[in-house]
Structure formats: C-alpha cells, structure tokens
Design a protein around this motif. Structure first.
Motif, PDB file in Angstrom:
ATOM      1  N   SER A  82       0.840  -1.188   0.000  1.00 49.17           N
ATOM      2  CA  SER A  82       0.000   0.000   0.000  1.00 49.17           C
ATOM      3  C   SER A  82       0.878   1.242   0.000  1.00 49.17           C
ATOM      4  CB  SER A  82      -0.951   0.001   1.195  1.00 49.17           C
ATOM      5  OG  SER A  82      -0.236   0.038   2.414  1.00 49.17           O
ATOM      6  N   ARG A  83       0.244   2.376  -0.296  1.00 50.88           N
ATOM      7  CA  ARG A  83       0.968   3.650  -0.385  1.00 50.88           C
ATOM      8  C   ARG A  83       2.225   3.512  -1.235  1.00 50.88           C
ATOM      9  NH1 ARG A  83       2.444   5.324   5.089  1.00 50.88           N
ATOM     10  NH2 ARG A  83       1.869   3.236   5.836  1.00 50.88           N
ATOM     11  N   LEU A  84       2.043   2.931  -2.396  1.00 53.49           N
ATOM     12  CA  LEU A  84       3.175   2.649  -3.271  1.00 53.49           C
ATOM     13  C   LEU A  84       3.815   3.926  -3.788  1.00 53.49           C
ATOM     14  CD1 LEU A  84       1.697  -0.412  -5.107  1.00 53.49           C
ATOM     15  CD2 LEU A  84       3.908  -0.375  -3.923  1.00 53.49           C
ATOM     16  N   ASP A  85       5.118   3.863  -3.923  1.00 55.01           N
ATOM     17  CA  ASP A  85       5.949   4.971  -4.365  1.00 55.01           C
ATOM     18  C   ASP A  85       6.701   4.533  -5.618  1.00 55.01           C
ATOM     19  OD1 ASP A  85       7.338   7.669  -3.137  1.00 55.01           O
ATOM     20  OD2 ASP A  85       8.812   6.449  -4.202  1.00 55.01           O
ATOM     21  N   PRO A  86       7.043   5.467  -6.519  1.00 56.88           N
ATOM     22  CA  PRO A  86       7.840   5.068  -7.682  1.00 56.88           C
ATOM     23  C   PRO A  86       9.124   4.317  -7.328  1.00 56.88           C
ATOM     24  CG  PRO A  86       6.970   7.244  -8.042  1.00 56.88           C
ATOM     25  CD  PRO A  86       6.579   6.860  -6.639  1.00 56.88           C
ATOM     26  N   LYS A  87       9.694   4.576  -6.149  1.00 55.94           N
ATOM     27  CA  LYS A  87      10.883   3.848  -5.724  1.00 55.94           C
ATOM     28  C   LYS A  87      10.627   2.364  -5.454  1.00 55.94           C
ATOM     29  CE  LYS A  87      13.366   7.796  -3.755  1.00 55.94           C
ATOM     30  NZ  LYS A  87      13.986   8.364  -2.533  1.00 55.94           N
ATOM     31  N   ASP A  88       9.366   1.985  -5.346  1.00 54.99           N
ATOM     32  CA  ASP A  88       9.017   0.576  -5.182  1.00 54.99           C
ATOM     33  C   ASP A  88       9.036  -0.186  -6.500  1.00 54.99           C
ATOM     34  OD1 ASP A  88       8.506   0.766  -2.355  1.00 54.99           O
ATOM     35  OD2 ASP A  88       6.571   1.702  -2.840  1.00 54.99           O
ATOM     36  N   THR A  89       9.223   0.518  -7.605  1.00 58.33           N
ATOM     37  CA  THR A  89       9.284  -0.133  -8.908  1.00 58.33           C
ATOM     38  C   THR A  89      10.434  -1.125  -8.942  1.00 58.33           C
ATOM     39  OG1 THR A  89       8.278   1.728 -10.078  1.00 58.33           O
ATOM     40  CG2 THR A  89       9.655   0.242 -11.378  1.00 58.33           C
ATOM     41  N   ALA A  90      10.123  -2.379  -9.241  1.00 57.72           N
ATOM     42  CA  ALA A  90      11.121  -3.444  -9.223  1.00 57.72           C
ATOM     43  C   ALA A  90      10.481  -4.734  -9.695  1.00 57.72           C
ATOM     44  CB  ALA A  90      11.679  -3.642  -7.809  1.00 57.72           C
ATOM     45  N   VAL A  91      11.327  -5.719  -9.960  1.00 55.19           N
ATOM     46  CA  VAL A  91      10.863  -7.086 -10.110  1.00 55.19           C
ATOM     47  C   VAL A  91      10.882  -7.722  -8.725  1.00 55.19           C
ATOM     48  CG1 VAL A  91      11.236  -9.326 -11.194  1.00 55.19           C
ATOM     49  CG2 VAL A  91      11.739  -7.233 -12.459  1.00 55.19           C
ATOM     50  N   GLN A 110      10.872 -16.465 -11.924  1.00 56.03           N
ATOM     51  CA  GLN A 110      10.955 -15.377 -12.897  1.00 56.03           C
ATOM     52  C   GLN A 110      10.621 -14.016 -12.301  1.00 56.03           C
ATOM     53  OE1 GLN A 110       8.393 -16.913 -16.075  1.00 56.03           O
ATOM     54  NE2 GLN A 110      10.245 -17.336 -17.270  1.00 56.03           N
ATOM     55  N   GLY A 111       9.982 -14.001 -11.153  1.00 56.37           N
ATOM     56  CA  GLY A 111       9.590 -12.752 -10.533  1.00 56.37           C
ATOM     57  C   GLY A 111       8.367 -12.152 -11.207  1.00 56.37           C
ATOM     58  N   THR A 112       7.882 -11.061 -10.615  1.00 53.60           N
ATOM     59  CA  THR A 112       6.746 -10.346 -11.179  1.00 53.60           C
ATOM     60  C   THR A 112       7.026  -8.847 -11.117  1.00 53.60           C
ATOM     61  OG1 THR A 112       4.316 -10.141 -11.101  1.00 53.60           O
ATOM     62  CG2 THR A 112       5.456 -10.317  -8.976  1.00 53.60           C
ATOM     63  N   GLN A 113       6.753  -8.163 -12.212  1.00 53.60           N
ATOM     64  CA  GLN A 113       7.109  -6.754 -12.353  1.00 53.60           C
ATOM     65  C   GLN A 113       6.067  -5.861 -11.704  1.00 53.60           C
ATOM     66  OE1 GLN A 113       9.889  -5.121 -14.125  1.00 53.60           O
ATOM     67  NE2 GLN A 113       9.024  -3.425 -12.914  1.00 53.60           N
ATOM     68  N   VAL A 114       6.525  -4.968 -10.837  1.00 50.28           N
ATOM     69  CA  VAL A 114       5.694  -3.921 -10.256  1.00 50.28           C
ATOM     70  C   VAL A 114       6.230  -2.585 -10.748  1.00 50.28           C
ATOM     71  CG1 VAL A 114       4.955  -2.761  -8.139  1.00 50.28           C
ATOM     72  CG2 VAL A 114       5.097  -5.263  -8.216  1.00 50.28           C
ATOM     73  N   THR A 115       5.383  -1.817 -11.392  1.00 47.04           N
ATOM     74  CA  THR A 115       5.762  -0.503 -11.879  1.00 47.04           C
ATOM     75  C   THR A 115       4.830   0.529 -11.265  1.00 47.04           C
ATOM     76  OG1 THR A 115       6.563  -1.426 -13.970  1.00 47.04           O
ATOM     77  CG2 THR A 115       6.125   0.940 -13.896  1.00 47.04           C
ATOM     78  N   VAL A 116       5.402   1.481 -10.541  1.00 44.02           N
ATOM     79  CA  VAL A 116       4.635   2.530  -9.877  1.00 44.02           C
ATOM     80  C   VAL A 116       4.912   3.837 -10.618  1.00 44.02           C
ATOM     81  CG1 VAL A 116       4.103   3.689  -7.722  1.00 44.02           C
ATOM     82  CG2 VAL A 116       4.885   1.305  -7.701  1.00 44.02           C
ATOM     83  N   SER A 117       3.913   4.321 -11.305  1.00 46.80           N
ATOM     84  CA  SER A 117       4.080   5.506 -12.136  1.00 46.80           C
ATOM     85  C   SER A 117       2.739   6.170 -12.365  1.00 46.80           C
ATOM     86  CB  SER A 117       4.701   5.125 -13.481  1.00 46.80           C
ATOM     87  OG  SER A 117       4.791   6.245 -14.343  1.00 46.80           O
ATOM     88  N   ALA A 118       2.772   7.487 -12.455  1.00 46.28           N
ATOM     89  CA  ALA A 118       1.574   8.240 -12.788  1.00 46.28           C
ATOM     90  C   ALA A 118       1.282   8.208 -14.279  1.00 46.28           C
ATOM     91  CB  ALA A 118       1.708   9.682 -12.329  1.00 46.28           C
TER      92      ALA A 118
END
Length: 118
Positions: A82-91, A110-118
């Motif tokens: 929660s309260r995700l930030d662009p710095k949380d962007t990662a696999v 393989q991981g899963t991609q999280v992208t935090v962006s406006a």
C-alpha cells in the motif's frame, strides 16, 4: 524440484495498492519465506519474511506499508503493498531459507514486475 511462481505485478499509480502472490512447490512449509525485489540497475534486496510460526520481519523502507501473510496449506506467500511509491518499482521475487536473512536457499523464479508511475 523446488519451484516458485510469483504473480500479481502490475502498473499502479503512486499511492495505490497491490497484492503479490507466491506459490511454492517441492518445499517444506517449515521454511521461512522471503520477498525480495530488484530495481533497475540495483542489486536484489530482501524486504520481508514470514516464518512457519508467523514471525515477521520487514526492512525499514517498507515497514508500515507492506504486509506479508501465508497460507500454509496451499504453500502460498503473499505481499500486500500500500501507499506505493515510484521507488518501489522493481521485479519482485520470493524464496525461502532457514530464517532472516538467510532466505535465498533455492533457485530464483521469474519474478513479477511492479511498476509505480503516474
């Protein structure tokens, strides 16, 4: 063989929430499970863990925002963010081991991609 399958990653806006899932196979549920992430150009880092007995650890940058849980019967491990930030962007990856911080005993999925962006 031990296998981890991560899922649930997505594109999400800053301040949003997301839940990741890790399904483990070929592994005893008595292992402590860990969530890792690897941002572009950076090393993989351990961010959270949960033992069979429900002992939980988080790194400071995610504490209060991320929550781990387990379904022992299904050998499933979850990360609610929660309260995700662009710095949380990662696999994001899961793995297992004897306990914090020894939580990468097995081969990586393989991981899963999280992208935090406006």
């Amino acid at each position: 063989q031990v296998h981890f399958m991560e899922s649930g990653g997505d594109l999400v806006q800053p301040g949003g929430s997301l839940q990741l899932s890790c399904l483990a196979s070929g592994i005893s549920p008595y292992y402590t499970m860990g969530w890792y992430r690897q941002a572009p150009g950076k090393q993989r880092e351990l961010i959270a863990s949960m033992s069979y007995s429900a002992n939980i650890n988080y790194i400071d940058s995610v504490k209060g925002r991320f929550t781990v849980s387990r379904d022992i019967a299904r050998n499933a491990f979850y990360l609610h963010m929660s309260r995700l930030d662009p710095k949380d962007t990662a696999v994001y990856y899961c793995n297992a081991g004897s306990g914090w911080p020894d939580l990468s005993r097995f081969s990586w999925g393989q991981g899963t991609q999280v992208t935090v962006s406006a």
